[in-house]
Design an enzyme around this catalytic site. Structure first.
Site, PDB file in Angstrom:
ATOM      1  N   ASP A   5       0.838  -1.187   0.000  1.00  0.00           N
ATOM      2  CA  ASP A   5       0.000   0.000   0.000  1.00  0.00           C
ATOM      3  C   ASP A   5       0.881   1.248   0.000  1.00  0.00           C
ATOM      4  OD1 ASP A   5      -2.424   1.734   0.660  1.00  0.00           O
ATOM      5  OD2 ASP A   5      -3.292  -0.266   0.810  1.00  0.00           O
ATOM      6  N   HIS A  36      -3.847   5.793   3.495  1.00  0.00           N
ATOM      7  CA  HIS A  36      -4.530   4.586   3.041  1.00  0.00           C
ATOM      8  C   HIS A  36      -3.877   3.325   3.607  1.00  0.00           C
ATOM      9  CE1 HIS A  36      -6.089   1.545   0.161  1.00  0.00           C
ATOM     10  NE2 HIS A  36      -7.138   2.361   0.096  1.00  0.00           N
ATOM     11  N   SER A 202     -11.557  -1.580  -0.828  1.00  0.00           N
ATOM     12  CA  SER A 202     -10.208  -1.554  -0.276  1.00  0.00           C
ATOM     13  C   SER A 202     -10.244  -1.623   1.247  1.00  0.00           C
ATOM     14  CB  SER A 202      -9.468  -0.297  -0.724  1.00  0.00           C
ATOM     15  OG  SER A 202     -10.143   0.862  -0.288  1.00  0.00           O
TER      16      SER A 202
END
Length: 891
Positions: A5, A36, A202
């Site tokens: 990520d 994120h 996600s």
């Protein structure tokens, strides 16, 4: 636990066990400046009670593969994947994805990852509620693909829907996602401290990844990784999942993740193989959509289903023998079922494709057919074992069968001539859409045309799908051939046959076009930073030059004007979104004209198409016509966006239904047939210019027509598999036409041993002059590949042509099939041409035997006897010559 990520802070207070952080980007940072990656890690392993993760004791390996600008490259992933393998990672989460499954290095590396027992979990994508929008690598069989739901157990609107599109047009897509998990308003860690909520697949993906880590801990450590692998973990998740009421199989997969049920399955787990799904109940609506919407019937194109084989016994295996159909009663014998399946199941997964037809004797049958399909999977012995591992898989089938509907209710959808992204730059159909430049949803009645499919079923029509050339269907069985948004070329045999079908055999033809303008396509060219190459559209929204060739025998042609705007037809509001105009139409037809904005000039960047120089023009967009003395009926419309659920403004389902009523049943709606719209003289383009094919783009790289052989695949009726199709002789006597070489596909047709995912319907002989039609054939298809960084797209089908990224081009086997001769229940229609030049008509059986077997045998025997006689005469002459030259010996 590896998290690919945007990175994570080393001293983040929510994590007690960050083992290693690595940076694979071109930025000099290990920290997460976007948030994120930290959030994803928090869902998995946070120890903060406000946003507690599923497995706080998991060892976290943070792989930073995205920059602060959200940019990544395939090469970064490849390096990071290699390091994950070397490090001995057990579980890997990828909350990223994209539509490009033809990035060969990436996909092959994913196979290598899972082959090394790393359990990969990936988000299915946030392109919902559109169908056919699965993201890679979550759409791969060896990866656990995760969709999203809300706390009311409804499929989240953003969650991408199936089916997979790798197999289109020749076959049928696979079921994905595998499971769904909560993905709306999920709590996770902030970048520095504290918690926040986010939504998306996600977010749902790390929910499943965290559960996987938690489930792994229930297996004793000394045998944990002897039991757990990508297949066994997926078996536990999908078999333990709770099926939701409402969503269909392409929305929810096996259902909602159920931690406790999966826990119980793993406690008792022994290595085995299984089939996903294990039950195909085509009466279970809405879960079994679209199969529950349309029953089977005799005479139809094969109904195909693509199931996944999960092999928890080992990374490699094979199906021991051909699957067997076991009907529960006599009526089950009305089902004619063929199978295609993986030669080698690797890594951990394979495919089993079912091709189902109802036999002709079931034309009047109405009822249920039930039974089981069984097959055995064999894997090499594990460490310490001496005998191979075997496991029997059972697939339950329940099918609804009805009497064959009348011809007027049967519609045939042309899937064969549709080209999608990837591999080529196939642009979107609506130029008004700014955020999606590619046509990548499959253009299939069960993906982005699913609303149209449901409407037609509600209207009493039955839709069948043709993934082979137009020579591969019998026109006498269908009311209308429906051609929507087609990008490929046509074989000359297809054009000739279609003219015959419409004018003589009464087939209705309904065509929906789309924009095509060379100037606009040229301005849509852009430079892709990832591949360091220029991307240029291979065609427009539709291939108008090819459609014009197809429609030329009927005096119809589309133009290259791009039109936009709303109009009213018979009181119904319609919207034209980047459609084209009708340039020529014959006298006697009915033509409808409306005023639109014409896009004279288009300028594009990678993400935007902007129009300038707009003007109101009167253009023809809808035409209906009778041909062949009223035998056949044709309707053409210049825009398909009103049928496509992807970017629809206003649907035109009402118009489609009225046009089908005309082409199939000769029912004329007064709104479509006003006397004022009847042409007294033909519409002819005065300058004689029509849209031209681009000379600077090689469409053959993506085409299934150009540089290919005309051949029916295993999506067509069984009797024409491997043949060129039907012709006039076929319609007269109901038998097959001649084909160049005498062969029929032996079942089962199997895939490349390197593969485990199917193109279930890939044509058995598609290739150029390099193709060798023998016992083992290879088909090669060279394509260009480009990667769109804005799409984060990766992937490739193991049964499709595999292309190298960048500017390198490869010729890779598209499929390997074993082919042998099998005459069996039907007459061999291949003309062997020994004496065929004397008789151009097909021979009956006595003549066939006499001329093509007895006569050649007699000729061979006669030739042998003559040769023997000449040899004996020559020997006698030699003996006489020796006797004349002999001398007496002196004593």
């Amino acid at each position: 636990m590896a998290i690919f990520d945007t990175g994570i802070r080393a001293d983040h207070p929510h994590f007690r066990n960050i083992k290693e952080r690595t940076n694979w980007t071109n930025e000099d940072s290990l920290n997460d400046n976007l948030g994120h990656g930290t959030f994803v890690a928090g869902v998995i392993a946070s120890q903060d009670m406000e946003c507690l993760g599923f497995s706080p004791d998991s060892e976290i390996y943070a792989f930073r593969v995205f920059t602060d600008a959200q940019v990544s490259y395939t090469s970064w992933f490849l390096d990071a994947f290699n390091y994950a393998i070397a490090t001995g990672i057990n579980v890997l989460n990828l909350s990223i994805g994209g539509p490009d499954y033809l990035d060969r290095p990436f996909v092959e590396k994913v196979w290598e990852i899972t082959a090394n027992k790393i359990i990969m979990v990936s988000a299915i994508g946030n392109d919902g509620p559109l169908y056919g929008t699965l993201n890679n690598p979550a759409d791969q069989n060896d990866v656990i693909g995760v969709g999203g739901i809300d706390y009311d157990d409804h499929i989240a609107s953003f969650s991408s829907r199936g089916m997979s599109t790798w197999e289109i047009p020749h076959g049928y897509g696979r079921v994905k996602p595998d499971v769904v998990a909560y993905g709306r308003d999920i709590m996770g860690s902030k970048t520095s401290t504290g918690c926040k909520s986010l939504s998306g697949t996600s977010v749902a993906s790390p929910v499943v990844a965290g559960v996987v880590c938690l489930l792994a801990s229930v297996i004793p450590e000394n045998i944990r990784w002897d039991i757990l692998n990508p297949a066994s973990m997926k078996q536990a998740l999908v078999e333990g999942a709770a099926k939701l009421g409402g969503p269909n199989i392409f929305e929810q997969g096996a259902g909602r993740l159920d931690l406790l049920e999966s826990y119980e399955i793993l406690l008792k787990y022994r290595p085995r193989a299984s089939i996903l799904p294990s039950i195909l109940d085509f009466t279970d609506c809405p879960y079994a959509w679209p199969f529950c919407r349309q029953p089977l019937y005799a005479g139809a194109m094969p109904v195909m289903f693509n199931a996944t084989i999960l092999n928890g016994m080992g990374v490699t295996g094979h199906v021991e023998s051909e699957p067997i159909w076991h009907p529960f009663n006599e009526v089950g014998n009305l089902l004619n079922i063929h199978f295609t399946y993986s030669d080698v199941i690797w890594p951990w997964t394979g495919y089993l494709a079912l091709h189902m037809q109802i036999k002709d004797e079931g034309a009047q049958f109405s009822g249920l057919i039930e039974g089981n399909v069984t097959f055995t999977v064999v894997s090499p012995p594990a460490k310490g074992e001496t005998t191979p591992r075997r496991s029997i898989c059972i697939l339950f089938l329940k099918l609804q069968v009805i009497p064959t509907p009348p011809r007027s209710q049967r519609i045939l959808w042309d899937q064969f001539h549709s080209i999608k992204y990837p591999p080529g730059y196939i642009p979107r159909d609506s130029l008004d859409v700014k955020n999606d430049i590619l046509d990548w949803h499959g253009d299939h009645p069960h993906t982005n045309f699913h609303g149209m499919f449901d409407m037609l079923r509600d209207a009493g029509y039955y839709m069948e799908i043709l993934g082979s050339p137009l020579t591969c269907f019998d026109a006498s069985q269908y009311g209308t051939l429906l051609m929507v948004d087609l990008e490929d070329e046509f074989f000359k045999e297809e054009i000739s046959k279609l003219e015959n079908d419409v004018k003589i055999h009464g087939l209705g033809l309904l065509v929906f076009g789309d924009w095509y303008n060379v100037e606009t396509m040229t301005k849509m060219r852009f430079f892709d930073d990832n591949t360091r190459s220029w991307w240029t559209p291979a065609t427009g929204g539709a291939n108008i030059p090819a459609l014009n060739d197809l429609l030329k025998p009927f005096g119809i042609a589309f133009g290259d004007t791009i039109l936009n705007g709303a109009f009213f037809l018979g009181g119904e509001r319609s919207h034209y979104a980047s459609g084209t105009d009708i340039a020529e139409f014959p006298a006697g037809g009915f033509l409808h004209n409306f005023s639109f904005q014409e896009n004279f000039d288009g300028s594009t960047t990678q993400n935007v198409v902007q129009a300038s120089g707009l003007a109101k023009v009167e253009s023809s967009v809808l035409g209906v016509l009778e041909v062949g003395g009223g035998t056949g009926r044709i309707a053409v419309y210049g825009d398909s966006n009103c049928l496509d659920s992807s970017h629809m403004v206003v649907n035109c389902y009402w118009l489609l239904r009225k046009l089908l009523d005309f082409t199939s049943q000769n029912i004329r709606d007064p709104r479509i047939f006003p006397a004022s719209n009847r042409l007294a003289s033909p519409l002819i383009r005065n300058d004689g210019s029509f849209p031209a094919r681009r000379e600077d783009v090689n469409l053959s790289s993506y085409s299934l027509v150009m540089n290919h052989n005309l051949m029916c695949g295993n999506d067509a009726r069984f009797e024409v598999w491997g043949a060129k199709g039907y012709n006039a002789e076929t319609w007269r006597n109901g038998e097959l036409p001649g084909i160049p070489s005498p062969f029929i596909i032996r079942q089962p047709m199997r895939s490349n041993p390197d593969t485990s995912q199917s193109i279930i319907g890939a044509r058995p002989a598609i290739g150029n002059s390099e193709t060798n039609v023998t016992a083992e054939r290879e088909t090669y298809h060279s394509k260009e590949y480009s990667f769109n960084a804005t799409k984060d797209g990766f992937g490739i089908d193991k049964n499709q042509g595999l292309e190298q990224v960048g500017n390198h081009s490869l010729k890779i086997p598209l499929s390997k099939r074993n082919v042998s001769i099998n005459i069996s229940s039907r007459r061999q229609r291949a003309k062997m041409d020994l004496l065929g030049w004397l008789n151009r008509d097909e021979l009956d059986v006595p003549t066939l035997v006499a001329f093509q077997w007895l006569v050649p045998v007699l000729l061979c025997i006669t030739g042998f006897l003559l040769g023997l006689s000449f040899w004996r005469m020559r020997q006698r002459r030699r003996r006489r010559a020796r006797n004349r030259t002999a001398r007496p010996i002196a004593v």
